[in-house]
Design an enzyme around this catalytic site. Structure first.
Site, PDB file in Angstrom:
ATOM      1  N   GLN A  78       0.813  -1.208   0.000  1.00 27.40           N
ATOM      2  CA  GLN A  78       0.000   0.000   0.000  1.00 27.40           C
ATOM      3  C   GLN A  78       0.853   1.268   0.000  1.00 27.40           C
ATOM      4  O   GLN A  78       0.320   2.376   0.070  1.00 27.40           O
ATOM      5  CB  GLN A  78      -0.923   0.002   1.225  1.00 27.40           C
ATOM      6  CG  GLN A  78      -1.908  -1.137   1.242  1.00 27.40           C
ATOM      7  CD  GLN A  78      -2.690  -1.234   2.552  1.00 27.40           C
ATOM      8  OE1 GLN A  78      -2.538  -0.422   3.455  1.00 27.40           O
ATOM      9  NE2 GLN A  78      -3.530  -2.249   2.652  1.00 27.40           N
ATOM     10  N   HIS A 140      -1.213   0.220   5.836  1.00 25.22           N
ATOM     11  CA  HIS A 140      -1.780   1.120   6.851  1.00 25.22           C
ATOM     12  C   HIS A 140      -0.871   2.307   7.149  1.00 25.22           C
ATOM     13  O   HIS A 140      -0.481   2.557   8.287  1.00 25.22           O
ATOM     14  CB  HIS A 140      -2.093   0.348   8.144  1.00 25.22           C
ATOM     15  CG  HIS A 140      -3.189  -0.646   8.008  1.00 25.22           C
ATOM     16  ND1 HIS A 140      -3.808  -1.233   9.089  1.00 25.22           N
ATOM     17  CD2 HIS A 140      -3.784  -1.189   6.908  1.00 25.22           C
ATOM     18  CE1 HIS A 140      -4.736  -2.078   8.670  1.00 25.22           C
ATOM     19  NE2 HIS A 140      -4.727  -2.065   7.338  1.00 25.22           N
TER      20      HIS A 140
END
Length: 362
Positions: A78, A140
């Site tokens: 991510q 995250h």
């Protein structure tokens, strides 16, 4: 004139003002996992792509120019080049702020930096802040940034997939941070008097906040954050407040069982939540003139839910929600009100798009 090859669809949406004709235009396509956008005073858009590119996009033609001088990023999972924001006095100082996943100390972390936009480059780029400790994780990062009316910079950080970090006040991760525009820490931050707390922390107990915006009427900071299997939340951070993750959540473990109770004494409950999850990303209060009846409404992109959430508010509470663009099947990553009053969206794909939602011609 916009290129005739650009896609234009007329959609019918039920709204608080009845039936409204709305056009969705594709301004640019072929973007590689675009993550965030900011509008320059001349109306052009700066767009970040997660692999590490910063683009200037012409909203009339869809043409783009690569801006040099950006930092090296860790674009695994991510991570990558993430949010972008202009300094409140950009017209005078030309300062552009970026966040990114950057390598450090055997892992990586959410970084904040800035440079001066000089033609097609960011000059004198410098790292201002690193959310410590560095972590061996690829998820995250949080990473939304926004300036409030007093010029303070708020930066969100995710728990890096290691949930207990969100309750550890010696750890920047899983928090909303409050900084000066040069990355220094304000003397009136809520934990400045405690030696066991990272002084940049403004609020904590957040899982992965990927939306942040300032309310146009109250000036208050609003954020949203991803839950696990459900339990996505909208929150209004307060100084020193604990928003509960992972001690309290509406979400569940991905394999089924509960994680914690819905509410817990000493923590702040969300003002709105989604179960099942829509995977929210990007957030903007509508402040344009093209849709006057939407002034102050909240628009949030959905990744898993592949739609644009339109939330109507009353006295700080969500009173109605509708889902727009459900037929397009696009993961919506970022949402911004453009200088022309249109609602601009980035779709998160290898072949991502910059879209514009505007009133249809009558």
């Amino acid at each position: 004139m916009r290129r005739p090859s650009l896609l234009a669809l007329t959609l019918l949406f039920g709204t608080s003002i009845g039936l409204a004709q709305t056009t969705v235009e594709t301004i640019a396509e072929g973007l590689e996992h675009p993550w965030a956008l900011a509008f320059l005073p001349d109306g052009e858009a700066l767009v970040t792509e997660r692999p590490g590119r910063l683009l200037r996009v012409d909203p009339q033609t869809g043409g783009r120019t690569v801006i040099s001088g950006t930092p090296s990023v860790d674009d695994r999972g991510q991570g990558g080049l993430l949010d972008i924001e202009l300094h409140p006095e950009f017209a005078d100082n030309r300062l552009v702020y970026l966040t990114w996943a950057g390598e450090c100390d055997g892992g990586n972390a959410t970084h904040l930096g800035r440079g001066r936009l000089d033609g097609d480059r960011l000059a004198d780029f410098e790292t201002l802040f690193v959310a410590e400790p560095c972590v061996r994780s690829m998820k995250h990062y949080g990473s939304r940034i926004v300036f409030d009316r007093d010029g303070y910079l708020f930066m969100t950080t995710g728990d890096r997939g290691e949930r207990d970090r969100a309750q550890d006040l010696a750890d920047h991760n899983g928090s909303v941070l409050r900084l000066h525009d040069d990355g220094s820490i304000p003397a009136d931050n809520p934990f400045m008097e405690r030696s066991d707390v990272q002084p940049a922390i403004f609020s904590f107990g957040h899982r992965n906040p990927q939306g942040a915006a300032i309310h146009p009427d109250t000036g208050a900071l609003w954020i949203h954050e991803h839950g696990p299997r459900g339990g996505d939340e909208i929150n209004r951070p307060r100084p020193g407040a604990n928003f509960g993750w992972p001690e309290t959540t509406y979400g569940r473990e991905y394999w089924g069982p509960e994680i914690g109770p819905d509410t817990l004494a000493g923590t702040i409950p969300p003002i709105h939540h989604w179960t099942p999850s829509i995977a929210p990303s990007g957030m903007a209060f509508y402040t344009g003139s093209a849709f006057p009846d939407w002034h102050g409404d909240l628009f949030i992109g959905a990744l898993a839910g592949v739609h644009l959430a339109h939330l109507r508010l009353n006295d700080g509470h969500v009173i109605d929600e509708e889902r727009l663009l459900t037929d397009r099947g696009r993961r919506i990553r970022a949402v911004e009100t453009g200088p022309d009053g249109g609602i601009h969206l980035l779709t998160d794909h290898v072949n991502g798009e910059l879209l514009r939602l505007a009133p249809a011609a009558r």
